[in-house]
Design an enzyme around this catalytic site. Structure first.
Site, PDB file in Angstrom:
ATOM      1  CB  CYS A 155       6.706   5.041  -1.154  1.00  0.00           C
ATOM      2  SG  CYS A 155       7.349   3.634  -0.282  1.00  0.00           S
ATOM      3  NE  ARG A 207      14.068  -1.433   3.061  1.00  0.00           N
ATOM      4  CZ  ARG A 207      12.973  -2.073   2.701  1.00  0.00           C
ATOM      5  NH1 ARG A 207      12.689  -3.242   3.233  1.00  0.00           N
ATOM      6  NH2 ARG A 207      12.153  -1.553   1.814  1.00  0.00           N
ATOM      7  CD  GLN A 239      11.787  -2.021  -2.671  1.00  0.00           C
ATOM      8  OE1 GLN A 239      10.658  -2.115  -3.157  1.00  0.00           O
ATOM      9  NE2 GLN A 239      12.024  -1.410  -1.523  1.00  0.00           N
ATOM     10  CG  ASP A 296       9.239   0.065  -5.312  1.00  0.00           C
ATOM     11  OD1 ASP A 296       8.167  -0.532  -5.166  1.00  0.00           O
ATOM     12  OD2 ASP A 296       9.619   0.991  -4.561  1.00  0.00           O
ATOM     13  CG  HIS A 347       5.130   3.364  -5.212  1.00  0.00           C
ATOM     14  ND1 HIS A 347       6.480   3.396  -5.450  1.00  0.00           N
ATOM     15  CD2 HIS A 347       4.968   2.879  -3.956  1.00  0.00           C
ATOM     16  CE1 HIS A 347       7.115   2.959  -4.370  1.00  0.00           C
ATOM     17  NE2 HIS A 347       6.228   2.646  -3.449  1.00  0.00           N
ATOM     18  CE  LYS A 395       4.730  -6.155   4.500  1.00  0.00           C
ATOM     19  NZ  LYS A 395       6.168  -6.320   4.357  1.00  0.00           N
ATOM     20  CG  HIS A 415       3.537   0.896  -1.429  1.00  0.00           C
ATOM     21  ND1 HIS A 415       4.542   1.758  -1.052  1.00  0.00           N
ATOM     22  CD2 HIS A 415       2.398   1.444  -0.963  1.00  0.00           C
ATOM     23  CE1 HIS A 415       4.021   2.767  -0.372  1.00  0.00           C
ATOM     24  NE2 HIS A 415       2.719   2.604  -0.303  1.00  0.00           N
TER      25      HIS A 415
HETATM   26  C1  TSB Z   1       7.159  -2.482  -2.600  1.00  0.00           C
HETATM   27  N1  TSB Z   1       7.609   0.483  -0.319  1.00  0.00           N
HETATM   28  C2  TSB Z   1       7.497  -0.890  -0.650  1.00  0.00           C
HETATM   29  C3  TSB Z   1       7.648  -1.094  -2.143  1.00  0.00           C
HETATM   30  O1  TSB Z   1       6.924  -0.114  -2.852  1.00  0.00           O
HETATM   31  C4  TSB Z   1       8.575  -1.662   0.118  1.00  0.00           C
HETATM   32  O2  TSB Z   1       9.681  -1.173   0.259  1.00  0.00           O
HETATM   33  N2  TSB Z   1       8.228  -2.852   0.556  1.00  0.00           N
HETATM   34  S1  TSB Z   1       9.182  -3.856   1.397  1.00  0.00           S
HETATM   35  O3  TSB Z   1       9.716  -3.179   2.524  1.00  0.00           O
HETATM   36  O4  TSB Z   1       8.406  -5.028   1.665  1.00  0.00           O
HETATM   37  O5  TSB Z   1      10.376  -4.261   0.486  1.00  0.00           O
HETATM   38  C5  TSB Z   1      10.134  -4.821  -0.784  1.00  0.00           C
HETATM   39  C6  TSB Z   1      10.840  -6.147  -0.944  1.00  0.00           C
HETATM   40  O6  TSB Z   1      12.248  -5.983  -0.770  1.00  0.00           O
HETATM   41  C7  TSB Z   1      10.479  -7.210   0.076  1.00  0.00           C
HETATM   42  O7  TSB Z   1       9.293  -7.839  -0.275  1.00  0.00           O
HETATM   43  C8  TSB Z   1      11.670  -8.143   0.006  1.00  0.00           C
HETATM   44  O8  TSB Z   1      11.499  -9.100  -1.021  1.00  0.00           O
HETATM   45  C9  TSB Z   1      12.820  -7.225  -0.384  1.00  0.00           C
HETATM   46  N3  TSB Z   1      13.742  -6.937   0.735  1.00  0.00           N
HETATM   47  C10 TSB Z   1      13.432  -6.314   1.884  1.00  0.00           C
HETATM   48  N4  TSB Z   1      14.514  -6.205   2.675  1.00  0.00           N
HETATM   49  C11 TSB Z   1      15.546  -6.767   1.996  1.00  0.00           C
HETATM   50  C12 TSB Z   1      16.935  -6.959   2.279  1.00  0.00           C
HETATM   51  N5  TSB Z   1      17.477  -6.537   3.404  1.00  0.00           N
HETATM   52  N6  TSB Z   1      17.710  -7.585   1.351  1.00  0.00           N
HETATM   53  C13 TSB Z   1      17.159  -8.014   0.192  1.00  0.00           C
HETATM   54  N7  TSB Z   1      15.864  -7.846  -0.129  1.00  0.00           N
HETATM   55  C14 TSB Z   1      15.063  -7.240   0.755  1.00  0.00           C
HETATM   56 ZN    ZN Z   2       6.568   1.728  -1.662  1.00  0.00          ZN
END
Ligand code: TSB
Ligand code: ZN
Length: 580
Positions: free
Chosen positions: A277, A306, A324, A326, A328, A412, A458
């Protein structure tokens, strides 16, 4: 699907009682054992146990089960007793775990314990009347768990089990678990050479092998085309940012425990990004915007890092390095509803294409008490949460609410799915954010010439390519549809001496358009055909004298025993259509 034991009253009681039976048996076999908690879970029950220096292995479970059977046969009644706080503290004075539980109980809690034969445990109940009722159970596995789930605390051992009223129900449950193991994407991922891990790269850092890379590229192309048609513009941005970037966004204050630690390069302090983001906010800010430009949809297939606890890391489903799908979306307040609906419709559209039917929408809200995780602005939160509820009601999609699951910046709408093994996970997500645009001082000029702050949505449709691939491998049991399959057609000449030349010709005709393999190993035909099935390749071509003479091909589709003879043009038409 497995029955949710926690939601079934009677099954909850017998599983909880069975946890006590387990504890009693463990106490008989390991007299120094101390017990923390033994709750009922969706799939049965577990008990967290402090065994001192003893270690219980999976191979010890049989011995414990035997002892449980013995106690059950003995058939002692189970008695409930209510105690004053003082009496309870006295009764459990040699058990630090129970003392901790008692000390954490509210003043008006009724403290009760249950006794069966020589075993007493602190417990709210209810329980079955006699251990005799616990006959059809199975201990499933042992794993590590920390006291109160905190890795700084003592490591305990957790034994999982399940109990049913009839042998038949138990059998069905165990059968489901066996089948789930076969569907586990970690097994399929290895067999089909989709990804690997290596300790030199690190845990939770999968390496996508050529077959996996094909799947991922197909997914990328698929979603990119959908997004392009919906007016998204894709960007590429670095997978690091400075600490200041994440201080500006608020991640540094509210998301730090999920991030890799800072690294210093010259005078700059960097972090591996956990989300994209902030980068996209800066892309938006690169230009001045008028209300006429909005919505602006910025997409990226973006790598994030992460910190996931080592025990939580799982195949491609939960990784520490992920990509992702992803985007925005920068919108005016009036556009929130339509834009949100467009995203939800895209999710439904994609799920339809993939045949995903078993999923739940979860409205993830903040926990008002948790001021550390959530940005503190009640008015902003109430506004965002109400807006989301409104959109969901207008869309008429069923959903459930979950407190404390929101992102730190906003509520969300998550889509939950159930993997073959383990608890539910979030796949897609769509989030409403009034905070980050403010923190990055984003603006657009409205129709009166005044400066306004946009709202950000997002969203990630696949979630991550990692998790989505894991899920789709499990959904299809590894038999991917032709458009996704790493190898689409496997050509087998019956006999190399006579049919290889023809097989080579067919291979050349197909290879530019499809992903084709030619199996000309000197192995028996039946062996090569079987292997093609084991590898779950959608089409196996068998080319022998009949096919050479008539200039045709014979094929078998995965899952079918029928061999069909057609011309090569007909075959090309057939898979073209299927892929489309
Ligand atoms: C959608 N900022 C938002 C983005 O713009 C975001 O990061 N959202 S999130 O934290 O929900 O992460 C997006 C998606 O990543 C989650 O819905 C999930 O499907 C996936 N995700 C999250 N953590 C992991 C992980 N450790 N391993 C694999 N996929 C993951
Ligand atoms: Zn985001």
């Amino acid at each position: 699907m497995l029955k949710n034991i926690k939601e079934d009253k009677r099954l909850s009681v017998i599983n909880h009682s069975c946890a006590h039976l387990l504890a009693q048996a463990v106490k008989h076999l390991y007299p120094n054992a101390l017990f923390w908690v033994g709750p009922v879970i969706e799939e049965g029950f577990y008990y967290d146990i402090d065994l001192g220096d003893n270690v219980i292995k999976d191979s010890d479970l049989e011995k414990i089960e035997k002892e449980m059977k013995k106690i059950s046969k003995d058939g002692k009644r189970i008695y409930r007793e209510e105690l004053s706080r003082e009496d309870a503290l006295e009764k459990f004075k040699n058990d630090p775990y129970k003392i901790d539980l008692i000390n954490n109980m509210l003043d008006d809690t009724v403290i009760s314990c249950y006794t069966q034969g020589d075993f007493t445990d602190l417990c709210r109940g209810p329980h079955v009347e006699s251990v005799k009722e616990l006959k059809h159970f199975k201990l499933l596995k042992v794993s590590g768990a920390y006291f109160k789930g905190d890795s700084k605390n003592k490591a305990l051992q957790r034994i999982y089990g399940v109990c049913y009223e009839t042998e038949q129900d138990l059998k069905e449950h165990l059968q489901y678990l066996e089948e789930a193991k076969l569907r586990d994407h970690r097994k399929i991922g290895k067999e089909q050479e989709i990804y690997m891990n290596h300790e030199l790269v690190g845990s939770g850092m999968p390496l996508w092998l050529p077959n996996g890379a094909i799947i991922r590229k197909q997914l990328e192309n698929y979603i990119y085309n959908k997004e392009r048609k919906l007016g998204y513009n894709h960007v590429y941005t670095p997978c690091v940012g400075t600490v200041n970037l994440y201080k500006t966004s608020g991640h540094w204050d509210h998301y730090k425990e999920n991030m890799f630690p800072m690294m210093k390069v010259d005078e700059e302090e960097f972090v591996l990004r956990p989300m994209n983001c902030p980068h996209h906010m800066l892309v938006y800010k690169n230009k001045l915007h008028s209300y006429r430009d909005l919505p602006i949809r910025i997409g990226e297939f973006a790598t994030d890092f992460r910190y996931e606890a080592s025990g939580a890391v799982k195949g491609l489903e939960r990784v520490r390095c992920m990509c992702q799908n992803d985007a925005h979306l920068f919108v005016t307040p009036e556009q929130i509803k339509d834009e949100f609906k467009q995203v939800v419709n895209l999710i439904l559209d994609v799920y339809k294409d993939f045949g995903i039917k078993d999923y739940k929408f979860r409205l993830s809200l903040r926990d008002k008490e948790d001021k550390e995780k959530y940005f503190d602005d009640d008015e902003m939160w109430d506004n965002a949460e109400n807006k989301l509820r409104e959109v969901l009601n207008e869309l008429e999609i069923p959903y459930f609410e979950a407190i404390g699951e929101a992102a730190f910046y906003g509520p969300k709408l998550d889509v939950e799915v159930k993997p073959a093994v383990g608890p539910e996970v979030t796949l897609s997500t769509c989030q409403l954010d009034f905070l980050l645009p403010r923190r990055f001082e984003l603006s657009y000029i409205d129709n009166k010439g005044e400066k306004q702050t946009p709202v950000v949505i997002h969203r990630a449709i696949f979630g991550t390519f990692d998790r989505f691939t894991a899920f789709i491998l499990e959904e299809t049991k590894g038999a991917l549809p032709t458009w996704l399959a790493p190898i689409q057609v496997n050509i087998i000449p019956v006999n190399n001496e006579h049919h290889l030349e023809y097989a080579n010709k067919i291979y050349s005709l197909l290879k530019d358009e499809f992903r084709v393999e030619l199996d000309n190993r000197e192995e028996k035909l039946s062996y090569r055909m079987r292997e093609s099935v084991v590898r779950k390749i959608p089409y196996t071509l068998i080319l022998g004298q009949k096919e050479v003479d008539s200039n045709t091909i014979s094929y078998r589709k995965y899952g079918s025993e029928e061999t069909i003879n057609i011309t090569i043009d007909e075959f090309v038409d057939l898979i073209r259509k299927e892929i489309k």
